[in-house]
Design a protein around this motif. Sequence first.
Motif: not given
Lengths: 287, 310
Positions: A267-277
Amino acid sequence: MERGILSPSDLQKPVNKILYAFMVLCIAVMAFTMLYPIAMTMFNGLKSNPEINTFPPKFFPTKWHWENFSKGWDYIPLLVYLKNTMFIFLGNLVMTIMVLGLASFSISRIRVPYSRAVYFFILLTLFIPATSYMIPNFVNLKELGLLNSYWAFWLPAGANAYFFLLMKNFFDGIHPEIFEAARIDGASELTSYLRIAIPLSIPIFATLSIFIFSTAWNDWFWPSLVMQTEDKYTLATAIYKYVINARNLDSSIKFSILFMVMVPPIFVFLAFQKFIVRSVSLTAVKG
Amino acid sequence: MEQSVISPGNRVKGPEKETQKLKRTSNWKKYMWGYLFLVPAIVIFIIFLWVPIIKGMVYSFYNIDFVKGNTFVGFDNYVKIFNNPDLWLSVKNTLYFMFLTLVMGFWVPIAAAIAISELKFFQGFARIAAYLPFVVPGVVLYGMWRWMYDPVGPINALLGWFGADPVSFISDGRFSMISIVFMETWQQFGSAMLIYLAGVLSIPRDWYEAAEIDGAGVWSRIKYITLPSMRSLIMLMLILQIIGTSQAYQSQLALLDGGPNKATLTYALFTVKNAFTQLDYGAGTALGVLMFVVLGILGIIQFKLNREEY
């Protein structure tokens, strides 16, 4: 039309058409291979125990056993472990922002005499592989009497050269005029860190939060050494000890617990994709 | 006019000393916050990083006993570990593991990044699918793949379709390390893929255009434009992977505890077991020092490469 390695005219040739189709097929197989184990963790958590062990394995459950999740929830006190994990995460985050953030702000913006020396003193630790001092690190914590305490996580969180470097590079990119203006208006350095640097650095703090969260959530080995009583275990440690290594636990309950542990990071990944990339591309510059 | 007659030495001396003094105090005032901000970080770096690193060197010559106190034993710890046949086995296993990750895993993200960059549709979906396993926590990964590798699990079902006999991937010493590498590649290649993808997409499109006009086919465009443009990135990732895989122990510990028959006992796992299973912290630290020496050389190479980049 925007071209890549292939141009539209390449795709007119039959050979290339076949190769391109083959490539798409490979990607499709890859995507399926990636998603299948994740999906199966969920569906196995909803099957009955004998159904998981049928051969060949079925994809969907024939009957949906939603009660597995409530059984899994009651099997171990997940909420206690969740609380411990979040405790470590929040403490590490505060330490990173206050200790490393202030230090990188000082080196980037205030530039005191000898700041280069301090900079290299911190950066040098990046080149020492973490596993090589893992055991003396443990002995050190034991000698300091910090074992089985949250401070054994919070204090060392302030000794992360990599996070220091990321923040320093970010502060370097802020226009110095902003801080000059604040100084003229009589703001102290602490005020300009808290009121100007932090609000301007939300992107880098978001990236760091994701790093810190995933470490707190995923690390199972180190917490299992440092935390020695059950009530202090992190979620990952508890899952490792009581679920992965359990002998008499039904597979269906096991998978339901694993699924519950997997959902928040996804869930964290899908919500904060921009920051993770962004954070992924930062790991490439590590060092 | 009169002032110019006065000797410059007399005139300047007094006030300059004053300003210097003033400058020094104002310097302290100016930099006080700067120093105060650095103090906590310096203290924490010393206590929690430099002290363990130095203690590691010192303690490798000690027998560590938390109850009776530490005693100096000279090179005993080193002699002990060099006489342990498991040391050489674990070095061999680590090299085998590193070799497998290069052969089975290193090229995958590069190929996937080039392929995905050419997708016209569903590029975002392919990216997310490739990266998603990376956010799966380690403990979930172990539970998931134990089932995947089970003699009656899905991979054996797939092999069964092709008529192969079931394989016990984990408990068969011939396959256990390969199974771990496959599992870790599954989990980790997505993040490397995103890094390479950014590299592929940053190559100017008109280079391909020009090459195509000059008659270069698709393969030669990849071979002579795409891959050379990413050369330094690939080198950097290679060094990072070597440094990372040489320290691997968690999957080997969690899935197999170094077994079967020590087939997955890596060097780092050997270190961990010396310290936390046999409670011989002295030997564990000595092993850490040896690792530090070997990896330090790699670290310097990485630093040199990075400097070229930035």
